[in-house]
Design a protein around this motif. Structure first.
Motif, PDB file in Angstrom:
ATOM      1  N   ALA A 241       7.732  68.207 -32.779  1.00 54.53           N
ATOM      2  CA  ALA A 241       7.222  68.046 -34.017  1.00 54.53           C
ATOM      3  C   ALA A 241       8.336  67.759 -35.466  1.00 54.53           C
ATOM      4  N   SER A 242       8.186  66.971 -35.576  1.00 55.98           N
ATOM      5  CA  SER A 242       8.858  67.073 -37.567  1.00 55.98           C
ATOM      6  C   SER A 242       7.173  66.776 -38.000  1.00 55.98           C
ATOM      7  N   LEU A 243       7.568  67.479 -39.586  1.00 56.03           N
ATOM      8  CA  LEU A 243       6.661  67.149 -40.630  1.00 56.03           C
ATOM      9  C   LEU A 243       6.611  65.828 -40.736  1.00 56.03           C
ATOM     10  N   LYS A 244       5.378  65.122 -40.949  1.00 54.75           N
ATOM     11  CA  LYS A 244       4.553  64.103 -41.086  1.00 54.75           C
ATOM     12  C   LYS A 244       5.706  63.519 -42.111  1.00 54.75           C
ATOM     13  N   GLY A 245       5.823  62.429 -43.106  1.00 55.78           N
ATOM     14  CA  GLY A 245       6.207  62.134 -44.061  1.00 55.78           C
ATOM     15  C   GLY A 245       8.011  61.988 -44.043  1.00 55.78           C
ATOM     16  N   ASN A 246       8.697  62.965 -43.148  1.00 61.73           N
ATOM     17  CA  ASN A 246       9.910  62.533 -42.628  1.00 61.73           C
ATOM     18  C   ASN A 246      10.804  61.339 -41.988  1.00 61.73           C
ATOM     19  N   ASP A 247      10.599  60.565 -42.108  1.00 61.83           N
ATOM     20  CA  ASP A 247      10.634  59.533 -41.012  1.00 61.83           C
ATOM     21  C   ASP A 247      12.218  59.401 -40.152  1.00 61.83           C
ATOM     22  N   ALA A 248      13.072  59.861 -41.100  1.00 61.32           N
ATOM     23  CA  ALA A 248      14.520  59.729 -40.969  1.00 61.32           C
ATOM     24  C   ALA A 248      14.472  60.819 -39.877  1.00 61.32           C
ATOM     25  N   LEU A 249      14.319  61.707 -39.747  1.00 54.37           N
ATOM     26  CA  LEU A 249      14.291  62.671 -38.939  1.00 54.37           C
ATOM     27  C   LEU A 249      13.924  62.708 -37.297  1.00 54.37           C
ATOM     28  N   HIS A 250      11.846  62.482 -37.543  1.00 49.77           N
ATOM     29  CA  HIS A 250      11.898  61.968 -35.853  1.00 49.77           C
ATOM     30  C   HIS A 250      12.311  60.327 -36.275  1.00 49.77           C
ATOM     31  N   SER A 251      12.937  59.362 -36.527  1.00 50.12           N
ATOM     32  CA  SER A 251      13.155  58.155 -35.771  1.00 50.12           C
ATOM     33  C   SER A 251      14.720  58.872 -35.132  1.00 50.12           C
ATOM     34  N   ALA A 252      15.617  59.993 -36.025  1.00 46.46           N
ATOM     35  CA  ALA A 252      16.715  61.292 -35.452  1.00 46.46           C
ATOM     36  C   ALA A 252      16.635  61.608 -33.711  1.00 46.46           C
ATOM     37  N   LEU A 253      15.365  61.516 -34.577  1.00 46.37           N
ATOM     38  CA  LEU A 253      14.887  63.121 -32.951  1.00 46.37           C
ATOM     39  C   LEU A 253      14.963  61.933 -31.572  1.00 46.37           C
ATOM     40  N   GLU A 254      14.457  60.919 -31.796  1.00 45.66           N
ATOM     41  CA  GLU A 254      13.304  59.921 -31.354  1.00 45.66           C
ATOM     42  C   GLU A 254      15.074  58.979 -30.358  1.00 45.66           C
ATOM     43  N   ASP A 255      15.851  58.480 -31.710  1.00 44.07           N
ATOM     44  CA  ASP A 255      16.669  57.667 -31.117  1.00 44.07           C
ATOM     45  C   ASP A 255      17.971  58.812 -30.121  1.00 44.07           C
ATOM     46  N   ALA A 256      17.962  60.384 -30.067  1.00 43.43           N
ATOM     47  CA  ALA A 256      18.777  60.655 -30.004  1.00 43.43           C
ATOM     48  C   ALA A 256      18.261  60.787 -28.364  1.00 43.43           C
ATOM     49  N   PHE A 257      16.896  61.484 -27.914  1.00 45.47           N
ATOM     50  CA  PHE A 257      16.137  61.327 -27.041  1.00 45.47           C
ATOM     51  C   PHE A 257      16.672  60.070 -26.242  1.00 45.47           C
ATOM     52  N   ALA A 258      16.436  59.047 -26.709  1.00 44.01           N
ATOM     53  CA  ALA A 258      16.796  57.946 -26.162  1.00 44.01           C
ATOM     54  C   ALA A 258      18.033  57.993 -25.351  1.00 44.01           C
ATOM     55  N   GLU A 259      18.504  58.596 -26.062  1.00 49.73           N
ATOM     56  CA  GLU A 259      20.274  58.695 -25.590  1.00 49.73           C
ATOM     57  C   GLU A 259      20.895  60.021 -24.494  1.00 49.73           C
ATOM     58  N   VAL A 260      19.838  60.719 -24.808  1.00 51.22           N
ATOM     59  CA  VAL A 260      19.887  61.740 -23.588  1.00 51.22           C
ATOM     60  C   VAL A 260      19.100  60.655 -22.430  1.00 51.22           C
ATOM     61  N   VAL A 261      17.847  60.217 -22.411  1.00 55.10           N
ATOM     62  CA  VAL A 261      17.513  59.652 -20.913  1.00 55.10           C
ATOM     63  C   VAL A 261      18.414  58.471 -20.437  1.00 55.10           C
ATOM     64  N   ASP A 262      19.045  57.849 -21.769  1.00 57.52           N
ATOM     65  CA  ASP A 262      19.966  56.719 -21.234  1.00 57.52           C
ATOM     66  C   ASP A 262      20.876  56.717 -20.130  1.00 57.52           C
ATOM     67  N   ASP A 263      21.738  58.733 -20.991  1.00 58.00           N
ATOM     68  CA  ASP A 263      23.253  58.737 -20.224  1.00 58.00           C
ATOM     69  C   ASP A 263      22.685  59.513 -18.869  1.00 58.00           C
ATOM     70  N   GLY A 264      21.752  59.499 -18.861  1.00 53.02           N
ATOM     71  CA  GLY A 264      21.474  60.330 -17.301  1.00 53.02           C
ATOM     72  C   GLY A 264      21.443  61.829 -17.381  1.00 53.02           C
ATOM     73  N   THR A 265      21.312  62.544 -18.737  1.00 45.16           N
ATOM     74  CA  THR A 265      20.958  63.711 -19.077  1.00 45.16           C
ATOM     75  C   THR A 265      20.393  64.247 -18.212  1.00 45.16           C
ATOM     76  N   TYR A 266      19.907  63.885 -19.087  1.00 46.57           N
ATOM     77  CA  TYR A 266      18.241  64.727 -18.751  1.00 46.57           C
ATOM     78  C   TYR A 266      17.624  64.509 -17.715  1.00 46.57           C
ATOM     79  N   ALA A 267      17.731  64.102 -16.591  1.00 48.08           N
ATOM     80  CA  ALA A 267      17.610  63.901 -15.395  1.00 48.08           C
ATOM     81  C   ALA A 267      18.369  64.501 -15.041  1.00 48.08           C
ATOM     82  N   ASP A 268      19.306  65.183 -15.181  1.00 51.25           N
ATOM     83  CA  ASP A 268      20.549  65.936 -14.868  1.00 51.25           C
ATOM     84  C   ASP A 268      19.583  66.965 -15.175  1.00 51.25           C
ATOM     85  N   ILE A 269      18.963  67.381 -16.084  1.00 56.07           N
ATOM     86  CA  ILE A 269      18.335  68.721 -16.668  1.00 56.07           C
ATOM     87  C   ILE A 269      17.156  69.382 -15.949  1.00 56.07           C
ATOM     88  N   LEU A 270      16.570  67.601 -15.719  1.00 59.12           N
ATOM     89  CA  LEU A 270      15.251  68.688 -14.799  1.00 59.12           C
ATOM     90  C   LEU A 270      15.715  68.466 -13.374  1.00 59.12           C
TER      91      LEU A 270
END
Length: 283
Positions: A241-270
């Protein structure tokens, strides 16, 4: 490299309060070599993602004996901040105070087994990263003969975490019991999961309800003294969760998670933590 930092002193062994022989978690040392401009994210501390968390929800997010944050959510957060090129600092907050702390800008994000609910989405934007559910657990003696999240809870004493979904579900079930002419549930609230565990084992409460992951973890660590009953209920998403209105941080978190999924790190952690069933990317 990124280093875990704790903003406040916290107990060295949370589960040891309730059980002799605590758990051991596996840490994750992530680096901060990721690319990206973090200068416009409106962070509490430049170069650091400050995370509000209640570090008492093993195996999702908790601390080792030396105070090091560990757990599946910690490793997901580590992987995300690496993509963002940031360090990470965890600030210990009672679960019931997490949203208020975010609103007060004591932290940049909440990563703490926080269910995504409409009322929370009114004040925060979320990046979903896990699926979760709620579960009921009892002592091995189970004197009230509880069989799960069902009518067997009517008239018993149960404990939940203040502000958590498990507590809300107990309140809903209690109202249902009364509507059907059965006795209400005697509900007690606490801020500490270890206290709830201890009360159930000691016979001071008949049941504890919280995330299915947490009660399942305590079951494995209890040497048979604490038992999950019934099936998980109320499947829901967990998110950062990030504070509503901080669109830049929300987008950065969203992009970072997408990268973690795409490179296989997410699956490895799970896979490491046995959380394959909580995979939100392939749900």
């Amino acid at each position: 490299m990124s280093r875990h930092r704790l903003a406040l002193a916290i107990p060295a062994a949370l589960v040891a309060v309730a059980l002799a022989g605590c758990s051991q978690g596996a840490g994750s040392g992530s680096g901060s070599s990721g690319s990206g401009d973090a200068s416009d994210l409106g962070l509490v501390t430049d170069g650091t993602l400050t995370v509000c968390a209640n570090l008492e929800s093993p195996p999702n997010i908790y601390v080792e004996a030396d105070g090091t944050p560990v757990g599946v959510e910690v490793e997901i957060a580590d992987a995300m901040v690496e993509k963002m090129g940031l360090d990470i600092e965890f600030k210990e907050i009672a679960f019931s105070g997490l949203i208020a702390a975010l609103q007060a800008k004591q932290c940049d994000t909440i990563i703490s087994s926080l269910y995504i609910k409409p009322e929370r989405e009114e004040v925060a934007d979320f990046v979903p990263y896990l699926l979760s559910g709620s579960g009921v657990a009892v002592s091995d003696k189970n004197p009230a003969k509880i069989t799960g999240f069902d009518d067997s809870l009517c008239g018993v004493s149960a404990i939940g975490i203040t502000g958590a979904t498990g507590a809300s579900l107990l309140e809903q079930k209690s109202a249902e019991c009364e509507t059907n002419g059965d006795p209400a549930i005697d509900i007690t609230l606490t801020d500490k999961a270890a206290d709830a565990l201890q009360q159930v084992i000691a016979g001071q409460a008949d049941a504890f309800m919280d995330t299915a992951e947490l009660v399942g973890y305590y079951e494995t660590q209890s040497d048979g003294k604490f038992v999950v009953v019934g099936e998980p209920v109320d499947s829901i998403q967990i998110g950062a969760a990030s504070l509503k209105g901080n669109d830049a941080l929300h987008s950065a978190l969203e992009d970072a998670f997408a990268e973690v999924v795409d490179d296989g790190t997410y699956a490895d952690i799970l896979e490491k933590w046995g959380f394959e069933s909580a995979d939100i990317a392939n749900a």
